[in-house]
Design a protein around this motif. Sequence first.
Motif, PDB file in Angstrom:
ATOM      1  N   LEU A   1      34.326  42.718  34.070  1.00  0.00           N
ATOM      2  CA  LEU A   1      35.357  41.690  34.213  1.00  0.00           C
ATOM      3  C   LEU A   1      35.386  40.791  32.982  1.00  0.00           C
ATOM      4  O   LEU A   1      36.467  40.460  32.466  1.00  0.00           O
ATOM      5  CB  LEU A   1      35.089  40.868  35.469  1.00  0.00           C
ATOM      6  CG  LEU A   1      35.983  39.641  35.688  1.00  0.00           C
ATOM      7  CD1 LEU A   1      37.435  40.069  35.894  1.00  0.00           C
ATOM      8  CD2 LEU A   1      35.489  38.827  36.885  1.00  0.00           C
TER       9      LEU A   1
ATOM     10  N   THR B   1      45.597  34.089  45.350  1.00  0.00           N
ATOM     11  CA  THR B   1      46.157  35.019  44.369  1.00  0.00           C
ATOM     12  C   THR B   1      47.485  34.548  43.786  1.00  0.00           C
ATOM     13  O   THR B   1      48.013  35.196  42.870  1.00  0.00           O
ATOM     14  CB  THR B   1      46.370  36.404  45.009  1.00  0.00           C
ATOM     15  OG1 THR B   1      47.298  36.289  46.096  1.00  0.00           O
ATOM     16  CG2 THR B   1      45.059  36.969  45.529  1.00  0.00           C
TER      17      THR B   1
ATOM     18  N   PHE C   1      42.278  36.323  39.622  1.00  0.00           N
ATOM     19  CA  PHE C   1      41.951  37.737  39.394  1.00  0.00           C
ATOM     20  C   PHE C   1      40.440  37.932  39.413  1.00  0.00           C
ATOM     21  O   PHE C   1      39.935  38.880  40.030  1.00  0.00           O
ATOM     22  CB  PHE C   1      42.531  38.192  38.059  1.00  0.00           C
ATOM     23  CG  PHE C   1      42.158  39.592  37.685  1.00  0.00           C
ATOM     24  CD1 PHE C   1      42.784  40.678  38.272  1.00  0.00           C
ATOM     25  CD2 PHE C   1      41.161  39.834  36.743  1.00  0.00           C
ATOM     26  CE1 PHE C   1      42.439  41.984  37.937  1.00  0.00           C
ATOM     27  CE2 PHE C   1      40.807  41.122  36.399  1.00  0.00           C
ATOM     28  CZ  PHE C   1      41.442  42.204  36.994  1.00  0.00           C
ATOM     29  N   SER C   2      39.712  37.045  38.752  1.00  0.00           N
ATOM     30  CA  SER C   2      38.251  37.126  38.767  1.00  0.00           C
ATOM     31  C   SER C   2      37.719  36.981  40.189  1.00  0.00           C
ATOM     32  O   SER C   2      36.782  37.687  40.586  1.00  0.00           O
ATOM     33  CB  SER C   2      37.654  36.040  37.865  1.00  0.00           C
ATOM     34  OG  SER C   2      38.114  36.163  36.544  1.00  0.00           O
TER      35      SER C   2
ATOM     36  N   TRP D   1      47.730  33.992  39.894  1.00  0.00           N
ATOM     37  CA  TRP D   1      47.707  35.234  39.134  1.00  0.00           C
ATOM     38  C   TRP D   1      49.023  35.990  39.281  1.00  0.00           C
ATOM     39  O   TRP D   1      49.486  36.644  38.333  1.00  0.00           O
ATOM     40  CB  TRP D   1      46.543  36.103  39.606  1.00  0.00           C
ATOM     41  CG  TRP D   1      46.515  37.466  38.971  1.00  0.00           C
ATOM     42  CD1 TRP D   1      46.854  38.650  39.538  1.00  0.00           C
ATOM     43  CD2 TRP D   1      46.118  37.778  37.636  1.00  0.00           C
ATOM     44  NE1 TRP D   1      46.697  39.678  38.646  1.00  0.00           N
ATOM     45  CE2 TRP D   1      46.251  39.178  37.471  1.00  0.00           C
ATOM     46  CE3 TRP D   1      45.663  37.015  36.556  1.00  0.00           C
ATOM     47  CZ2 TRP D   1      45.941  39.825  36.278  1.00  0.00           C
ATOM     48  CZ3 TRP D   1      45.365  37.666  35.363  1.00  0.00           C
ATOM     49  CH2 TRP D   1      45.502  39.038  35.233  1.00  0.00           C
TER      50      TRP D   1
ATOM     51  N   ILE E   1      44.176  32.680  35.459  1.00  0.00           N
ATOM     52  CA  ILE E   1      43.391  33.922  35.442  1.00  0.00           C
ATOM     53  C   ILE E   1      42.236  33.925  36.439  1.00  0.00           C
ATOM     54  O   ILE E   1      41.743  35.011  36.794  1.00  0.00           O
ATOM     55  CB  ILE E   1      42.843  34.204  34.029  1.00  0.00           C
ATOM     56  CG1 ILE E   1      41.832  33.135  33.611  1.00  0.00           C
ATOM     57  CG2 ILE E   1      43.970  34.311  33.026  1.00  0.00           C
ATOM     58  CD1 ILE E   1      41.161  33.417  32.268  1.00  0.00           C
TER      59      ILE E   1
ATOM     60  N   VAL F   1      39.164  37.783  43.048  1.00  0.00           N
ATOM     61  CA  VAL F   1      39.422  38.983  43.845  1.00  0.00           C
ATOM     62  C   VAL F   1      38.468  40.111  43.446  1.00  0.00           C
ATOM     63  O   VAL F   1      37.908  40.805  44.309  1.00  0.00           O
ATOM     64  CB  VAL F   1      40.885  39.419  43.681  1.00  0.00           C
ATOM     65  CG1 VAL F   1      41.130  40.769  44.355  1.00  0.00           C
ATOM     66  CG2 VAL F   1      41.825  38.370  44.261  1.00  0.00           C
ATOM     67  N   VAL F   2      38.251  40.283  42.148  1.00  0.00           N
ATOM     68  CA  VAL F   2      37.363  41.348  41.676  1.00  0.00           C
ATOM     69  C   VAL F   2      35.927  41.096  42.131  1.00  0.00           C
ATOM     70  O   VAL F   2      35.250  42.005  42.641  1.00  0.00           O
ATOM     71  CB  VAL F   2      37.443  41.467  40.147  1.00  0.00           C
ATOM     72  CG1 VAL F   2      36.389  42.438  39.629  1.00  0.00           C
ATOM     73  CG2 VAL F   2      38.828  41.924  39.719  1.00  0.00           C
TER      74      VAL F   2
END
Length: 305
Positions: free
Chosen positions: A227, A118, A181-182, A121, A178, A184-185
């Motif tokens: 997303l 992370t 973030f993808s 991000w 970026i 983690v989602v």
Amino acid sequence: MRNSVKIQTRRKDPARFLPYAFIAPLAAYLLIFHAYPLMQEFILSTTYTSLLDPSLREFVGLDNYRDVLGDPEFHKVLRITAIYTVICVSGGVGLGLLVALLLDFNFRGRGLARALITIPWAAPPVAVALIFIWMYNAQFGIFNDILSGLGISAEPINWLDDPQRALPAVLFATIWQIFPFSSVVILSALQGVQSELREAAIIDGADKLSVFKAVVWPTIRPTVAILALLLTVWSLRRFDVIWVMTQGGPLGETNTLVIDLYRRAFVYLDLGHAAAVGVIGVCIALVVTFIYFWLSARADRAAGK
């Protein structure tokens, strides 16, 4: 008689206003900070207004839109914006999915790996841009050192000053920031896949790719779709990384919609044309959002939901 008593009781019951009280702050926020500025932007786009004296406005109707849409340079801006957005979304979602699948495995140090992923991000976009400017430097940048060490290129490359390499360089920096973030989602969506279904598919003789297609992907697909929508909207309005790294250059090869808007407003001092570019950008984002919901509704109908 009972019905009239119920109606009177319902009218006197203050609890029925409670849901409206909860959404009132959000509605007020949207009206004040989104709807009103958008309305003012549209009004500004129908005027000739200079940044030197914004109080003096001359109504020109749709002339600003005709000038912007008829400008060949703006067509190039739209093309670059489309390329930038598509590659950012594809790279961010694709790399995020790959990393999420790797982090979904049970291995030693998985918690630490999830935390470290992370960092890009969490880093400020301006700091990321400055770091990559240093890494792309022709004299002491690490990318040229790597290419020289591998024997690929002996001559230093001016990454951000080369019209053919500037956009790929900016895209690489953007995707690097970026994709966590993808990850983690998508990783959170992977936690919702039932382990029983995976085990049943494996017992039936399915390989890992077949398990992913039949079990994992149908579960995480709605999350990946929303997303992709978020990354699309964010890519359309991304400013900081591009401006710090290239300011839209060289020769306009990284000049996206938001960069063009800023340049028209604060370099050329033309607020009317800048507002027209902003309204066009909002319309593009709305079209993308409409297409997403239309495809989602179509997929739900096909699935019988």
